[in-house]
Design a protein around this motif. Structure first.
Motif, PDB file in Angstrom:
ATOM      1  N   TYR A  40      34.684  68.140  21.894  1.00 30.38           N
ATOM      2  CA  TYR A  40      33.766  67.535  22.864  1.00 30.38           C
ATOM      3  C   TYR A  40      34.545  66.675  23.861  1.00 30.38           C
ATOM      4  CZ  TYR A  40      29.932  64.806  24.798  1.00 30.38           C
ATOM      5  OH  TYR A  40      29.045  64.207  25.658  1.00 30.38           O
TER       6      TYR A  40
ATOM      7  N   GLU B 101      26.450  65.736  21.992  1.00 30.49           N
ATOM      8  CA  GLU B 101      27.382  66.132  20.946  1.00 30.49           C
ATOM      9  C   GLU B 101      26.636  66.779  19.783  1.00 30.49           C
ATOM     10  OE1 GLU B 101      30.704  63.581  19.998  1.00 30.49           O
ATOM     11  OE2 GLU B 101      30.134  62.209  21.568  1.00 30.49           O
TER      12      GLU B 101
ATOM     13  N   GLN C   7      35.056  67.358  27.846  1.00 32.47           N
ATOM     14  CA  GLN C   7      34.586  66.337  28.777  1.00 32.47           C
ATOM     15  C   GLN C   7      35.677  65.995  29.790  1.00 32.47           C
ATOM     16  OE1 GLN C   7      33.601  62.603  26.930  1.00 32.47           O
ATOM     17  NE2 GLN C   7      32.527  61.817  28.723  1.00 32.47           N
TER      18      GLN C   7
ATOM     19  N   ASP D  46      35.976  69.069  32.204  1.00 26.82           N
ATOM     20  CA  ASP D  46      34.827  69.174  33.112  1.00 26.82           C
ATOM     21  C   ASP D  46      34.841  68.076  34.167  1.00 26.82           C
ATOM     22  OD1 ASP D  46      34.036  71.340  31.656  1.00 26.82           O
ATOM     23  OD2 ASP D  46      32.490  70.275  30.506  1.00 26.82           O
ATOM     24  N   GLU D  47      35.288  66.896  33.779  1.00 26.97           N
ATOM     25  CA  GLU D  47      35.348  65.803  34.748  1.00 26.97           C
ATOM     26  C   GLU D  47      36.407  66.071  35.809  1.00 26.97           C
ATOM     27  OE1 GLU D  47      34.389  61.797  36.201  1.00 26.97           O
ATOM     28  OE2 GLU D  47      33.400  63.541  35.333  1.00 26.97           O
TER      29      GLU D  47
END
Length: 696
Positions: free
Chosen positions: A596, A333, A600, A603-604
């Protein structure tokens, strides 16, 4: 410092009050008021004039000189938010106001800029030193700095005294004192002093008797011999002298010349130069033994044993005697961990760990460059080489600066292979562990998660923080093996027990995210699934991976089901969030906790979908390829797959490896091998085209 028409002295080596900055018109600095901006007005702001006819930033920057110097961007309150250096001030500052600098933080920063100052110097080297001083003075929000800005411990030798003493300190650097460090482990610094005094007896700055002698010398600075005589006649040896850690200054037992030799040994020891010290001690031991002074020879022998004990605990990392620092980083981060390995004479003599506040999404080069400048601005222990994992644009300039501080050549280097690269990777692992310990100790992750959820609530106009977030992604190759993933974040953390994956049942002849997304949402949010406890509770926020088409598909499907679930789409390219109530996407602040978290989540879901998609492809490939090979039936196919475990390993195997499988004849193994090669040759062009379309 000043304009070219003025005499421009060299930049100060130590931080202190900065010279009076100049404004855009070359006069003493003053605020240049410009209206604050919103995200979409940033570009218009820097290219237009304000309502009060104040010159725009573009016009002001056009009047900045082309000399080397430092520039200071300020916000509407006049606070310095960023300091930078430039070989050509005007050209560098134009990159900011014209938004041609490709760093992610620049558009956000320029929203806040209302004025600027600059300082002209004689050379780029002076600009480098001044930049470090200005950052230390203003601590700008967008510059890299230590996270907590705490003072780190040093080992210092008080050169300003006739009999210099050693001390552990966190003080700001004082003239007349040489500092070694910094150390991030206070206990290690104290243990180093304790060990060093066993090897080279030297006074401690905390010793009451040393302080008494110092006061006597301060009263009679020209009568050092008289003070030594008084100490010899009336002084009493301190406790450290009796245990072999003090030289007996308090009792007049050592001359200033002999004491100075001990001080030089102490400094060489702290600088990691032990080889010369060991040679001197061995020679002294031999001389003492030749003079039959066995008591003194025994004392020296015990000192050598202490040094040998240190060497036994040190790992020899290089076969040659080298003096280098290796610096590794790990980012998470808006903070980062840094680890410095100090290698002297081929041995790691010290490791230091730091937590950095890297500003808002600074690039790796700026992170590394900023730390190197800050670290070596505060230490006198500079090696012959500094190794980092990236190529720095100003590496040559920083090397010249370090060479000037060291008095001998010092170069920045990026190792590509070998022992240096291996040890640099070890530094990076230690930096990661340091950062994880910091986050655990301070509760940083929990605080950032809470901030992220509150920021998402505000940015997406939700009724409450999204405690349960569900995200969907589609993965396919031209409509074949189309799958969808569902990942769940509960309280801002991945909840893998709630992850689900779906095979798309619709007959597709090409990739169609609209149809695929409609199907998977219809299945997930059907009344049966909503009532199924295995699928968990109703989400507070639904995220679809994609832009307007995927968002439209989600909204239509939820409307058919009669569900009112907050939904948004996240585009891959510009990290823009599409919302139902506005055609203009929401842009979360770069580096923010909310951005962020949402990245996340996205992307996961992408990772989970790709994993399932590839699994289906491998299964299908196993069936389609091996079933076409004459002589390979179900039994042999199972034996082959048990032996290799995956098609990736099977494709990498030779014909001999396949023939080694029990029950597979050599001719069948060769046929399998040839079939796989032919299949790969046919598949390669399709994979290249597919990767271009799907972004895998």
């Amino acid at each position: 410092m000043g304009t070219r028409s003025e005499s421009t002295p060299s930049a100060p080596a130590q931080p202190g009050p900065a010279p009076e900055p100049l404004s855009a018109d070359g006069l003493p600095a003053r605020s240049l008021p410009v209206a604050p901006l919103d995200a979409r007005a940033a570009a218009r702001h820097v290219a237009s004039e304000g309502a009060d006819h104040t010159p725009s930033l573009v016009d002001q920057v056009a009047r900045v000189p082309t000399d080397p110097g430092c520039y200071l961007w300020k916000d509407a309150a006049g606070e310095v938010i960023y300091v930078g250096k430039a070989k050509n001030l005007r050209a560098r500052m134009k990159q900011y106001v014209q938004l041609t600098d490709d760093r992610e933080k620049i558009p956000l920063m320029m929203q806040l800029v209302a004025s600027f100052d600059y300082i002209v110097v004689d050379s780029e080297h002076e600009a480098l030193v001044l930049e470090r001083n200005l950052i230390g003075q203003y601590h700008p929000y967008f510059n890299v700095d230590y996270k907590d800005d705490k003072s780190y411990p040093y080992i210092a030798v008080t050169h300003g005294d006739l009999f210099p003493a050693i001390k552990y300190t966190r003080e700001k650097h004082r003239p007349g004192t040489r500092y070694f460090g910094p150390y991030t482990d206070a206990r290690a610094a104290r243990e180093t002093i304790d060990t060093l005094r066993k090897v080279c007896p030297i006074c401690s700055a905390t010793c009451a008797e040393w302080k008494r002698v110092r006061r006597l010398l301060a009263k009679s600075p020209d009568d050092a011999d008289l003070v030594s005589f008084i100490c010899a006649q009336k002084g009493r040896p301190c406790f450290d002298y009796h245990v072999g850690r003090g030289p007996g200054v308090c009792a007049g037992m050592v001359s200033p010349e002999e004491y100075a030799r001990s001080v030089r040994r102490v400094e060489r020891f702290l600088a990691g130069q032990r080889r010369e010290l060991v040679g001197e001690l061995k020679q002294e031991m031999a001389d003492a033994a030749a003079d039959l002074d066995f008591e003194r020879a025994g004392r020296i022998k015990r000192r050598l044993e202490v040094i040998d004990g240190l060497d036994d605990r040190q790992q020899v990392v290089f076969p040659t005697s080298v003096d280098i620092d290796l610096i590794g980083f790990y980012r998470e981060e808006t903070i980062a961990g840094a680890c410095v390995f100090a290698v002297r004479e081929g041995r790691t003599v010290r490791s230091c760990e730091f937590i950095l506040d890297k500003g808002l999404d600074v690039d790796t080069e700026e992170l590394v460059s900023g730390f190197v400048k800050r670290y070596y601005d505060e230490t006198a222990d500079i090696p012959a080489e500094v190794d980092v994992a990236v190529d720095l644009e100003d590496a040559e300039l920083i090397g010249e600066w370090l060479t000037g501080k060291r008095g001998r050549r010092c170069a920045l280097h990026r190792p590509q292979r070998g022992e240096k690269r291996h040890l640099l990777e070890t530094c990076e692992r230690n930096a990661r562990h340091a950062l994880m310990r910091y986050m655990m100790r301070t509760g940083y992750a929990d605080d950032r998660t809470n901030q992220a959820l509150l920021q998402l609530e505000s940015a997406l106009a939700l009724d409450a923080p999204p405690m349960r977030i569900e995200c969907f992604d589609i993965s396919t190759i031209h409509g074949r093996f189309t799958v969808a993933s569902m990942v769940v974040f509960t309280n801002g953390r991945p909840d893998k027990s709630q992850y689900r994956r779906f095979k798309i049942r619709a007959e597709l002849t090409e990739a169609n995210d609209f149809v695929s997304m409609s199907e998977v949402l219809g299945r997930r949010y059907s009344p049966e699934r909503m009532a199924d406890e295995r699928f968990g509770s109703r989400p507070d926020l639904l995220v679809v991976d994609g832009g307007k088409p995927q968002l439209t598909a989600a909204l239509n499907q939820l409307a058919e089901l009669g569900l009112d679930i907050p939904v948004c789409g996240l585009a891959k390219s510009d990290e823009e969030i599409f919302v139902p109530w506005d055609d203009t996407p929401v842009v979360l602040p770069s580096g923010s906790a909310s951005l962020y978290l949402i990245k996340q989540v996205r992307d996961e879901s992408h990772r989970f979908a790709i994993t399932f998609h590839r699994e289906l492809r491998d299964r299908a490939m196993t069936v389609s390829v091996l079933d076409e090979v004459p002589g390979v039936g179900p039994t042999r196919k199972r034996a082959i797959m048990r032996r290799f475990g995956s098609m990736k390993r099977l494709r990498a195997a030779s014909a001999e490896d396949i023939a080694a499988v029990k029950g597979v004849p050599a001719d069948v193994a060769q046929t399998v091998f040839d079939t796989l090669r032919a299949w790969e040759a046919e598949r390669a062009p399709r994979d290249a085209a597919r990767d271009g379309e799907t972004g895998e």
